[in-house]
Every structure is written in structure tokens, then in C-alpha cells.
Scaffold this motif. Structure first.
Motif, mmCIF file in Angstrom:
data_model
loop_
_atom_site.group_PDB
_atom_site.id
_atom_site.type_symbol
_atom_site.label_atom_id
_atom_site.label_comp_id
_atom_site.label_asym_id
_atom_site.label_seq_id
_atom_site.Cartn_x
_atom_site.Cartn_y
_atom_site.Cartn_z
ATOM 1 N N MET A 54 62.803 -9.131 22.516
ATOM 2 C CA MET A 54 61.494 -8.957 21.892
ATOM 3 C C MET A 54 60.933 -7.564 22.161
ATOM 4 N N LEU A 55 60.988 -7.125 23.415
ATOM 5 C CA LEU A 55 60.348 -5.866 23.791
ATOM 6 C C LEU A 55 61.084 -4.664 23.209
ATOM 7 N N LEU A 88 51.503 -7.331 15.328
ATOM 8 C CA LEU A 88 52.192 -7.081 16.597
ATOM 9 C C LEU A 88 51.373 -7.590 17.784
ATOM 10 N N ALA A 89 50.054 -7.388 17.733
ATOM 11 C CA ALA A 89 49.193 -7.851 18.820
ATOM 12 C C ALA A 89 49.174 -9.375 18.904
ATOM 13 N N LEU A 90 49.149 -10.036 17.764
ATOM 14 C CA LEU A 90 49.181 -11.502 17.767
ATOM 15 C C LEU A 90 50.530 -12.021 18.239
ATOM 16 N N TRP A 91 51.593 -11.303 17.934
ATOM 17 C CA TRP A 91 52.922 -11.647 18.463
ATOM 18 C C TRP A 91 52.892 -11.584 19.992
ATOM 19 N N THR A 92 52.276 -10.535 20.519
ATOM 20 C CA THR A 92 52.124 -10.418 21.967
ATOM 21 C C THR A 92 51.305 -11.571 22.532
ATOM 22 N N THR A 205 54.244 -1.452 24.114
ATOM 23 C CA THR A 205 55.317 -2.282 24.681
ATOM 24 C C THR A 205 55.098 -2.517 26.170
ATOM 25 N N MET A 206 54.647 -1.495 26.872
ATOM 26 C CA MET A 206 54.375 -1.644 28.298
ATOM 27 C C MET A 206 53.267 -2.671 28.548
ATOM 28 N N LEU A 207 52.180 -2.608 27.789
ATOM 29 C CA LEU A 207 51.088 -3.564 27.957
ATOM 30 C C LEU A 207 51.543 -4.984 27.616
ATOM 31 N N THR A 208 52.385 -5.115 26.608
ATOM 32 C CA THR A 208 52.938 -6.431 26.282
ATOM 33 C C THR A 208 53.712 -6.990 27.465
ATOM 34 N N ALA A 209 54.547 -6.160 28.079
ATOM 35 C CA ALA A 209 55.314 -6.597 29.250
ATOM 36 C C ALA A 209 54.393 -6.955 30.410
#
Length: 220
Positions: A54-55, A88-92, A205-209
Motif C-alpha cells: 500500500m505505502l 488518498l486521504a480516505l484510503w489512509t 506516505t510518511m504520515l500514513t505510516a
């Protein structure tokens, strides 16, 4: 751009060799960068392997869509239209909430996110609504606004300086002498926009992780 990247990646994967060529080396360099700089440092080896597809996909997708803003003939970043950053934000959001519920259960996840240990009970009256709002709304909304605003701002700066160069060049007055300086600024902004495109892909991507790590960790 999405079709181009998919076809390109499929071709590279189908022709992958033990000793990589130049193109394969570039692709592996991008994947290793995400693995080492984002996934391994944030999620560790176990959870990192689980969320790596995902990332890595997210990073490459955002990077490519950001770079469309500096591609002649396209001239507009895909992420400067709110639909893509929001998606993308909703995916996160769905991913980290789902991962947290899977790890702790619904009540356990809500308790872990809204009631950090070591705080006096009266403080929870104020803290729980704030933390709940952050989990449900603020995180994905801030991801959307940050990416959108940066790409729109970069596009506007390029347009302004290119427009200024054109206006000065055809002004028909002595002020035409200033036009080269505006042109140089436009080229500089163009290069800066490439840097911002890569930086915003990294930050998103970093914030998602980080959000996934917060949702799946045993303690906050």
C-alpha cells in the motif's frame, strides 16, 4: 499517467533480472527508499511487510501525479484537483482505522486513541472529544488540504512568473529588460516544484505510516 505507470511497471517486472539494468535499478531504488526511509523506520519489519504494498503504491502514485504539473502538455498536477488528495486521504483513514480495530477491537481501539494512560480522569472530559475528532476528521482532512494546497500553490507560482515574463517581453517599453529576470525566476520555480512534488509524496506516505503505527501500537 496512471496507465503509463502501470504499463511501465509491468514491463519492468516482466523483464526483471538478478543483475538489474539501469531502468530496473531506478525502480528498485525508489522501492528501497520507501522501504528503508518510511516503512522500516516507522512500522518495523513485521507490520512494515504487511503494509509495504500500500505505502509503496501510494508514494509512487502521488509522486507521478504531482509531477504532471511540470510535464509539458499536461501542466496541471493531478493532486491539485481535490478528488485525488481526498481519495488518498480516505484510503489512509480506512486503513489505519481498520488496522486499529483489527488489533484492539472497536472499543479497545477507541480507548487507545482517545484515552492515553497517565492522565487525570477529569482531563478526559476535554481530551476524548478532541482526540476522537482528530481520528475521525482532522487527520484525513489535514492530509487532503496539505497535499492540495502545496500543489495548487506551486502551479500558481509557475503560472504567475511565466505570465509575468510574457507580459514584460511584449510590453514594448524599456521594462522589457526585466523580462529575463522573470524568466529565470520561472525556471527556478519550475525546479522547485519538482522538489516539492517529491517532498509531498514523502510527507503524505510518511504520515500514513505514522497513523497506521499509532493505530496498531500497544501503547501511545
Amino acid at each position: 499517467m496512471l496507465a503509463v505507470v502501470l504499463v511501465f511497471m509491468c514491463i519492468v517486472a516482466s523483464r526483471a533480472k538478478l543483475v538489474p539494468g539501469r531502468v530496473q535499478s531506478v525502480v528498485e531504488l525508489v522501492i528501497d527508499f520507501v522501504n528503508n526511509s518510511i516503512i522500516a523506520n516507522t512500522l518495523g519489519l513485521k507490520d512494515g511487510k504487511r503494509f509495504a504494498p500500500m505505502l509503496i503504491t501510494m508514494f509512487v502514485f502521488i509522486l507521478v501525479m504531482n509531477l504532471t504539473g511540470v510535464v509539458p502538455g499536461l501542466n496541471l498536477a493531478g493532486t491539485s484537483v481535490i478528488g485525488l488528495p481526498l481519495l488518498l486521504a480516505l484510503w489512509t483513514f480506512v486503513t489505519y482505522v481498520g488496522a486499529g480495530i483489527r488489533k484492539h477491537g472497536v472499543l479497545g481501539y477507541l480507548r487507545a486513541e482517545t484515552m492515553p494512560p497517565g492522565i487525570p480522569w477529569p482531563i478526559y472530559i476535554l481530551l476524548i472529544p478532541i482526540e476522537l475528532l482528530q481520528v475521525v476528521v482532522i487527520r484525513w482532512a489535514s492530509l487532503t488540504i496539505r497535499l492540495l494546497a502545496n500543489m495548487v500553490a506551486g502551479h500558481m507560482m509557475i503560472v504567475v512568473f511565466i505570465g509575468m515574463t510574457h507580459a514584460l517581453l511584449f510590453s514594448g517599453d524599456w521594462i522589457i529588460a526585466i523580462s529575463p529576470f522573470a524568466g529565470v525566476m520561472a525556471i527556478g520555480i519550475y525546479g522547485f516544484e519538482i522538489f516539492v512534488a517529491a517532498l509531498q509524496a514523502f510527507i503524505f506516505t510518511m504520515l500514513t505510516a505514522v497513523y497506521i503505527q499509532l493505530a496498531t501500537s500497544d501503547e501511545h
